[in-house]
Every structure is written in C-alpha cells, then in structure tokens.
Design a protein around this motif. Structure first.
Motif, PDB file in Angstrom:
ATOM      1  N   SER A 115       0.736  -1.134  -0.203  1.00 24.02           N
ATOM      2  CA  SER A 115      -0.099   0.091   0.133  1.00 24.02           C
ATOM      3  C   SER A 115       0.887   1.247   0.085  1.00 24.02           C
ATOM      4  N   GLY A 116       1.865   1.238   0.626  1.00 29.79           N
ATOM      5  CA  GLY A 116       2.805   2.238   0.788  1.00 29.79           C
ATOM      6  C   GLY A 116       3.398   2.612  -0.672  1.00 29.79           C
ATOM      7  N   ALA A 117       3.651   1.444  -1.605  1.00 24.26           N
ATOM      8  CA  ALA A 117       4.446   1.471  -2.786  1.00 24.26           C
ATOM      9  C   ALA A 117       3.281   1.974  -3.518  1.00 24.26           C
ATOM     10  N   ILE A 118       2.092   1.439  -3.560  1.00 25.90           N
ATOM     11  CA  ILE A 118       1.114   1.879  -4.304  1.00 25.90           C
ATOM     12  C   ILE A 118       0.775   3.441  -4.214  1.00 25.90           C
ATOM     13  N   LEU A 119       0.684   4.117  -3.051  1.00 28.33           N
ATOM     14  CA  LEU A 119       0.581   5.366  -2.748  1.00 28.33           C
ATOM     15  C   LEU A 119       1.653   6.045  -3.426  1.00 28.33           C
ATOM     16  N   ASP A 120       2.930   5.859  -3.140  1.00 32.99           N
ATOM     17  CA  ASP A 120       3.919   6.618  -3.676  1.00 32.99           C
ATOM     18  C   ASP A 120       3.964   6.664  -5.472  1.00 32.99           C
ATOM     19  N   GLU A 178      -7.232   2.965  -3.121  1.00 35.36           N
ATOM     20  CA  GLU A 178      -8.725   2.649  -2.566  1.00 35.36           C
ATOM     21  C   GLU A 178      -9.227   1.340  -3.666  1.00 35.36           C
ATOM     22  N   LEU A 179      -8.935   1.393  -4.739  1.00 36.12           N
ATOM     23  CA  LEU A 179      -9.450   0.293  -5.736  1.00 36.12           C
ATOM     24  C   LEU A 179      -8.693  -1.002  -5.090  1.00 36.12           C
ATOM     25  N   PHE A 180      -7.576  -1.131  -4.686  1.00 41.01           N
ATOM     26  CA  PHE A 180      -6.994  -2.111  -4.112  1.00 41.01           C
ATOM     27  C   PHE A 180      -7.657  -2.626  -2.946  1.00 41.01           C
ATOM     28  N   PHE A 181      -7.912  -1.864  -1.998  1.00 39.98           N
ATOM     29  CA  PHE A 181      -8.735  -2.168  -0.437  1.00 39.98           C
ATOM     30  C   PHE A 181     -10.240  -2.701  -1.053  1.00 39.98           C
ATOM     31  N   CYS A 182     -10.735  -2.278  -2.016  1.00 36.25           N
ATOM     32  CA  CYS A 182     -12.141  -2.775  -2.594  1.00 36.25           C
ATOM     33  C   CYS A 182     -11.998  -4.225  -2.727  1.00 36.25           C
TER      34      CYS A 182
END
Length: 469
Positions: free
Chosen positions: A412-417, A425-429
C-alpha cells in the motif's frame, strides 16, 4: 499441563467416566476472600477478571498506532517517504507470520496461558522502549528493529487474551466478551490517535530541542500504557491461579496435548474463517495507517480534523463492539453478521474511492461494520476446533493475518507513492471482494455440512443441552 486441564474443566463437557467420579468439594472461603469480588464463583469476581483481561491489549494497541497518529511528524523528522514509513507496520507484522502460531502453540503446550501472557507483555514493553530510543538517537533502523520486537509480543499477547476469554467465558456471553476486549483495545487506539499529536506539540514547545528528540520523548510517554497492561497481566495471572486452586480445575476433564502435526487436520471451515479475517483486516488497518494524509489531500481537512475522522473507526468500535457482541449473543447467526459486516465495509470504501461525499459517512459505516465483524467472526474459532487446540488455532489465524498485513503494508505504501490514493482505494475494495467471496463459501460449506456456525442462540443452546444428556 495446568492450562490444558483448566480449559477442559471450563470448556469441555465431561465424559461418562468423569461424570461417574465424585467431584471434589469447592474450597470454602472465609473473611474478605468470601466476598463477591474475591470469590471466582460469583459474577463480580468474573467481571473483575474481564476488566483485567480487556486491559491486556490496551497498551499494545495504543503503541501499535503511534506511527499513524504521528505520520507527518515521523516522515518529516526521520526524513522517510510513505513506503519507508509503512515499514514500521510491516516490521510489526513480519515476525508474527510465524511467531503468532508458535506463540499459540507455546501457550497450549509449554508456557501455559499465565506465563505466556506475562512473557509476551514484556516483549511489548521492551519493543516500545527500543522504538523510543531509536527516535531519540535518530536511528530509523533501530525503530524498525524495535517494531519487530514489539510485534513478537503484541500479536501473541492477543492470542493469549483470546484463549483467556474462551477459558473463562465460553457458553457465557462469549461474543459479548470478544466485543468488550475489542472495545478496550480500540479505546487504546482512539486515545492514541487524538492525544499523541498534541503531546508531541507540547514536548516540542516546552523542551525546544531537535525534532527527532521530541519524537523519542513522545514515544516514551506513550510507552507508559504498556507498563499498565503488563501490570494487568500479572494481576490476572494471580487471580487465575487462585481460581484454579479454589475451583479444583485440575480435577476435571481429560487432558489432551496438542501436537504441531494437528494443524494438518484443522477443518476447512477454520481456514475459511482465516481467509475472511485476513482479507478484511488488510483493508482496514493499512488504510487507517495512511488515512490521515488521505483526508487532508482529498477533502482539504486540517491535520486535527483529519486525525478525528481517521480515528472514528476506533472511537465507534469502543462502545459498539460490546453492543454488537450482546446482540449476537442474543440472536446468534454469526455468519449472517459476518456477511453484513464485510458488505458494508466494501460500501464504505467505495464511497471514499468514487465520491466526494463527506467522509464522516463512510468512516462511520466502516466503524460500525468493523465492530460487527470482530465480535461475530473471532468466536467462531471456538466452535470448529477442540478446546486444547484453541491457542494454536488462534495463533495460526493471527499468523496468516499478519502475513497479509505485512505484505499489504509494504504494497500500500508503494501503491500510494507510485499511483496515489485512488488506486490504493481500488486495491482495498478488491481485498474486501475477496473477503466477501470467502465469507459466502464459509456460509455454503457450513450449510451443506450441517454445521453450527450459523445457528441461532436458541438452536445452539438446544444442541448443547442434547449433548449433555
């Protein structure tokens, strides 16, 4: 092993041979020991034990979320990016990929629940002290190593807490007890989210030293809560040992010893429960770890406002967890509550991802759903494994959960950066969709096998009465 006998005494139904043996007379208490608060056979004493049991995790959860409460300060003072920041959560989770399972086995087979609780509480204290020194000395690698040590104790302590709950309260409002435990844990996270920022500001204002030095002092102040939880563990251990003597727990039941090879024979329904747990929690905890800045950037909230909305999940779970636990105890149908909780959490993430509605709406829904899931999902383990396997089963569940949290925290940190909050958010869904699929599979497996995971309270009590006759 003392604790295996304890669990058999309070959880297992005695077999015919055991029923034929005369039961020893309970110890007669005199003086203040005979008071309602001191007699383990009476409700006030059990309530005292419950309060101590719930307080075991207060310090651990308070300090677990210190990085989330001070995300901006840590990134600025320690000069790290989002991916490096999330490693503080990943390093907490990595040891528990194995050690939660080992910790549960140690509780079941070697330490016993009392000694295991104290040992794991000490790991939490030592980890938080090292974490504070890491900031004080401006050594980020030491902070990461400290979170590793902290994690060794934190999750295994939760395994011990769950085992204590089943030992004392199975058949006696167990869903409510799990809800109360979660309530106290989330109270720790809530207090942390809302006071650590002001504590940091006060330290910086009154001491007037370098920023990373202020971080270290702030972390030491937060670490006092870990000492409080350790003290609760010591008192609880004494009371449990006393209850064992008074109630003659060792004289009841048939001793069974778990072996590591028994894990191979855990039922399929347990693994479905584990998968629901993993894919649900990876969409909640990592999001809260990064949520403060999300609310500042997307909704233009102030840091104080962002912290408040980010902590609402924990704030709501404090009163709602025991409330939903009581409802589940009265109604039953645990699997239906699990399905509802996963579905509504998915809806809350969709609101955050695709709309600009006031985020308080989505976060309130998430807080209610989170409370609902915790008090309905975790007690299911006690219905699918044998009593002498409880610590190992809970440890296995939390080991796999921590594997998911470690991987998702880094991811998630890498996706955010790289891609920003929308893709995150799509990943969490997507994770919640997987959790929903496993919950449906669990429902179908239980339905076709004629299981008792989705029985009403009346049906479950009737089944228990029949098993006694």
């Amino acid at each position: 092993m003392a604790d295996r006998k304890e669990q058999d005494a309070l959880i297992q139904q005695p077999d015919a041979e055991a029923e034929a043996e005369p039961e020893p007379e309970p110890e007669q208490l005199t003086g203040c020991g005979a008071s309602a608060l001191c007699d383990p056979r009476r409700k006030p004493h059990r309530f005292l034990v419950l309060m101590l049991m719930c307080s075991l995790s207060f310090g651990s959860y308070f300090c677990y979320d210190i990085p989330a409460a001070l995300q901006t300060q840590i990134k600025q003072d320690m000069k790290v990016n989002s991916a490096q920041f999330m490693q503080l959560y990943a390093w907490y989770s990595w040891p528990n990929v194995i050690l939660c399972f080992i910790g549960g086995f140690l509780i079941d087979r070697i330490f016993g629940i009392r000694l295991g609780t104290i040992i794991f509480s000490c790991f939490v204290v030592v980890g938080q002290v090292l974490f504070s020194f890491g900031a004080l000395l401006n050594k980020y690698w030491l902070m990461e190593a400290a979170r590793f040590v902290f994690g060794i104790g934190g999750e295994s302590l939760a395994v011990a807490q769950n085992t204590y709950a089943v030992l004392w309260f199975k058949g006696r409002e167990l869903n409510l007890v799990f809800g109360l435990q979660l309530s106290m844990a989330r109270l720790g996270s809530t207090v942390n989210m809302n006071i650590m920022g002001p504590v940091y500001d006060a330290v910086e204002r009154y001491i007037g030293v370098e920023s990373y030095y202020c971080l270290g002092i702030t972390f030491f102040i937060g670490g006092v809560t870990c000492l409080f939880s350790l003290a609760c563990g010591l008192i609880l251990g004494y009371l449990d040992k006393r209850a064992e003597r008074i109630l003659h727990r060792k004289s009841h039941g048939t001793e069974k010893v778990i072996k590591l090879s028994d894990v191979r024979y855990f039922p399929l329904s347990l693994w479905m429960i584990v998968m629901v747990c993993v894919f649900y929690y990876v969409a909640v905890f990592p999001f809260i770890g990064l949520g403060k800045v999300f609310f500042e950037e997307k909704f233009d909230f102030s840091p104080t406002h962002a912290s408040a909305v980010n902590s609402i999940v924990y704030i709501l779970s404090a009163p709602l967890s025991p409330f939903f636990g009581l409802i589940v105890d009265l109604v039953g149908k645990n699997l239906m509550w699990v399905l509802l909780a996963v579905s509504t959490t998915l809806g809350s993430h969709c609101l955050l991802a695709f709309t600009f509605w006031n985020p308080w709406i989505a976060m309130v829904i998430m807080g209610c759903s989170y409370s609902m899931l915790a008090c309905s999902l975790w007690p299911l383990v006690a219905f699918v494994v044998e009593p002498h396997q409880l610590g190992t089963a809970y440890g296995c569940m939390q080991s796999i959960q921590n594997l998911g949290l470690a991987v998702v925290s880094l991811g998630s940190g890498a996706i955010l950066d790289m891609s920003g909050y929308f893709m995150l958010e799509l990943f969490f869904c997507a994770c919640l969709c997987v959790a929903l699929i496993f919950a449906l599979l669990l429902y179908l497996i239980n339905l076709f096998q004629g299981g008792k995971l989705n029985l009403s309270t009346r049906e479950r009590r009737k089944l228990e009465d029949q098993s006694r006759s």
